[in-house]
Design an enzyme around this catalytic site. Structure first.
Site, PDB file in Angstrom:
ATOM      1  N   LYS A 195      43.350  38.100  31.778  1.00  0.00           N
ATOM      2  CA  LYS A 195      42.167  37.532  32.429  1.00  0.00           C
ATOM      3  C   LYS A 195      41.567  36.481  31.507  1.00  0.00           C
ATOM      4  O   LYS A 195      41.227  36.771  30.356  1.00  0.00           O
ATOM      5  CB  LYS A 195      41.144  38.631  32.713  1.00  0.00           C
ATOM      6  CG  LYS A 195      39.843  38.084  33.280  1.00  0.00           C
ATOM      7  CD  LYS A 195      38.902  39.181  33.736  1.00  0.00           C
ATOM      8  CE  LYS A 195      37.567  38.594  34.151  1.00  0.00           C
ATOM      9  NZ  LYS A 195      36.657  39.609  34.695  1.00  0.00           N
ATOM     10  N   LYS A 248      44.788  36.469  36.238  1.00  0.00           N
ATOM     11  CA  LYS A 248      43.565  35.986  36.864  1.00  0.00           C
ATOM     12  C   LYS A 248      42.961  34.861  36.037  1.00  0.00           C
ATOM     13  O   LYS A 248      42.823  35.032  34.828  1.00  0.00           O
ATOM     14  CB  LYS A 248      42.578  37.144  36.959  1.00  0.00           C
ATOM     15  CG  LYS A 248      41.224  36.775  37.509  1.00  0.00           C
ATOM     16  CD  LYS A 248      40.273  37.920  37.339  1.00  0.00           C
ATOM     17  CE  LYS A 248      38.897  37.448  37.766  1.00  0.00           C
ATOM     18  NZ  LYS A 248      37.877  38.424  37.556  1.00  0.00           N
TER      19      LYS A 248
HETATM   20  C1  PBG Z   1      33.828  41.161  36.284  1.00  0.00           C
HETATM   21  C2  PBG Z   1      34.614  40.257  37.134  1.00  0.00           C
HETATM   22  C3  PBG Z   1      34.502  38.865  37.318  1.00  0.00           C
HETATM   23  C4  PBG Z   1      35.409  38.513  38.328  1.00  0.00           C
HETATM   24  C5  PBG Z   1      36.053  39.687  38.694  1.00  0.00           C
HETATM   25  N1  PBG Z   1      35.575  40.731  37.943  1.00  0.00           N
HETATM   26  C6  PBG Z   1      33.572  37.892  36.731  1.00  0.00           C
HETATM   27  C7  PBG Z   1      33.674  37.537  35.312  1.00  0.00           C
HETATM   28  O1  PBG Z   1      34.536  38.002  34.577  1.00  0.00           O
HETATM   29  O2  PBG Z   1      32.828  36.753  34.910  1.00  0.00           O
HETATM   30  C8  PBG Z   1      35.613  37.156  38.901  1.00  0.00           C
HETATM   31  C9  PBG Z   1      36.165  37.123  40.290  1.00  0.00           C
HETATM   32  C10 PBG Z   1      36.040  35.825  40.990  1.00  0.00           C
HETATM   33  O3  PBG Z   1      35.650  34.787  40.434  1.00  0.00           O
HETATM   34  O4  PBG Z   1      36.349  35.816  42.185  1.00  0.00           O
HETATM   35  N2  PBG Z   1      33.966  41.010  34.914  1.00  0.00           N
END
Ligand code: PBG
Length: 322
Positions: A195, A248
């Site tokens: 991520k 992601k």
């Molecule tokens: C929680 C999380 C996030 C997303 C999914 N889980 C936000 C982040 O990490 O700031 C983003 C999902 C999206 O942008 O659709 N940490």
């Protein structure tokens, strides 16, 4: 023997022949729909930057999920907006927290729908960071305790899969141990393994009210420049007990989905994140791009790169089209 014997256009001549030789197909069962659940009743508040997506109270969430199920969508993933936030992210692991309550309602009303929970703290902390802040940075090991408690509380409420998205080191192992100790040996972990600290989460942070109040997430989410490190993240999460892994965002990281597909024999998910969705919607609303074609082309590309599952805000729209 090249041209004129070889003519690749022969297999492109009609829709029926293109359909016959198509290498990548989409099916609604591969889509996971992200949903935002909030307190109240009868609440269906549209998210400005994400047309067609809403903050939903539990009763409305059940309706949305019933539609998702009737469209044959593979599952839903829940994000929670708690009544109140604090330094300790109490709402994240409260037995009667918003996600825990939503899962209980879903399992009562739609027991066959696959319900995944996002395990993270950023929606629940007053400062919007993904864990306990000590000296201006998120403390890794103490945050693991919250994550483990959240995952167990989700499993106890009936979650089919838990999906940690915080990017702490060791969270998959901590969650696996806690789940097993509490009798949830059968609950799979879908790890947001690779991520990235991405600008494309912008609209989500409006949707989930989780924008960090100071600094950014670069001390825990990955540097977009690092592909080899992404493979290490995935490898470590698998060693710690992840059953499935995720890359992601999706479209800017297709190379990593492809590499992961070649290296690891586990189910791979990709998250077409909020910004990826919103960019297409914004361009379409300006008349600059065809929304449906952009949706199908991006989803197909993510599948072609090697993702078996796609978390996408287009899940319903794409399922309707298929
Ligand atoms: C929680 C999380 C996030 C997303 C999914 N889980 C936000 C982040 O990490 O700031 C983003 C999902 C999206 O942008 O659709 N940490």
């Amino acid at each position: 023997m090249p041209f004129p014997v070889q003519r690749l256009r022969r297999l492109r001549g009609s829709e029926s022949i293109r359909n016959l030789v198509r290498e990548t197909r989409l099916d609604p069962s591969q889509f996971i729909l992200p949903l935002f659940v909030c307190p109240g009743e009868g609440v269906r508040r549209e998210i400005g930057s994400m047309p067609g997506n809403y903050q939903l109270s539990i009763d409305e969430l059940v309706k949305e999920c019933a539609e998702a199920q009737s469209l044959g969508i593979g599952g839903v993933i829940l994000f929670g907006l708690p009544e109140t936030k604090d330094e300790m992210a109490s709402g994240a692991y409260a037995e009667d927290g918003i996600v825990q309550s939503a899962i209980r309602a879903l399992k009562r009303e739609l027991p066959r729908l696959l319900a995944i929970t996002d395990v993270c703290n950023c929606e629940y902390t007053s400062h919007g960071h993904c864990g306990l802040v000590v000296d201006g940075d998120v403390d890794n090991d103490r945050t693991l305790e919250w994550l483990a408690c959240s995952a167990v509380s989700h499993a106890r409420a009936g979650a089919d899969i838990v999906a940690p998205s915080d990017m702490m080191d060791g969270r998959v192992g901590a969650i696996r141990t806690a789940l097993d100790r509490n009798g949830f040996q059968k609950t799979p972990i879908l790890s947001y393994a690779a991520k990235f600290a991405s600008v494309f989460y912008g609209p989500f942070r409006e949707a989930a009210d989780s924008t960090p109040q100071f600094g950014d997430r670069r001390s825990y989410q990955m540097d977009p420049a690092n592909g080899r490190e992404a493979m290490r993240e995935i490898e470590l999460d698998l060693e710690e007990g992840a059953d499935m892994i995720m890359v992601k965002p999706a479209l800017p990281y297709l190379d990593l989905i492809c590499q992961a597909r070649e290296r690891f024999d586990v189910p791979i998910a990709a998250y077409q994140v909020s910004g990826e969705f919103s960019m297409i919607m914004a361009a379409a609303r300006n008349g600059w791009i065809d929304e449906q074609r952009a949706m199908m082309e991006t989803l197909t590309s993510i599948r072609r790169a090697g993702a078996g599952m796609i978390l996408t805000y287009f899940a319903k729209a794409a399922a309707k089209l298929l």
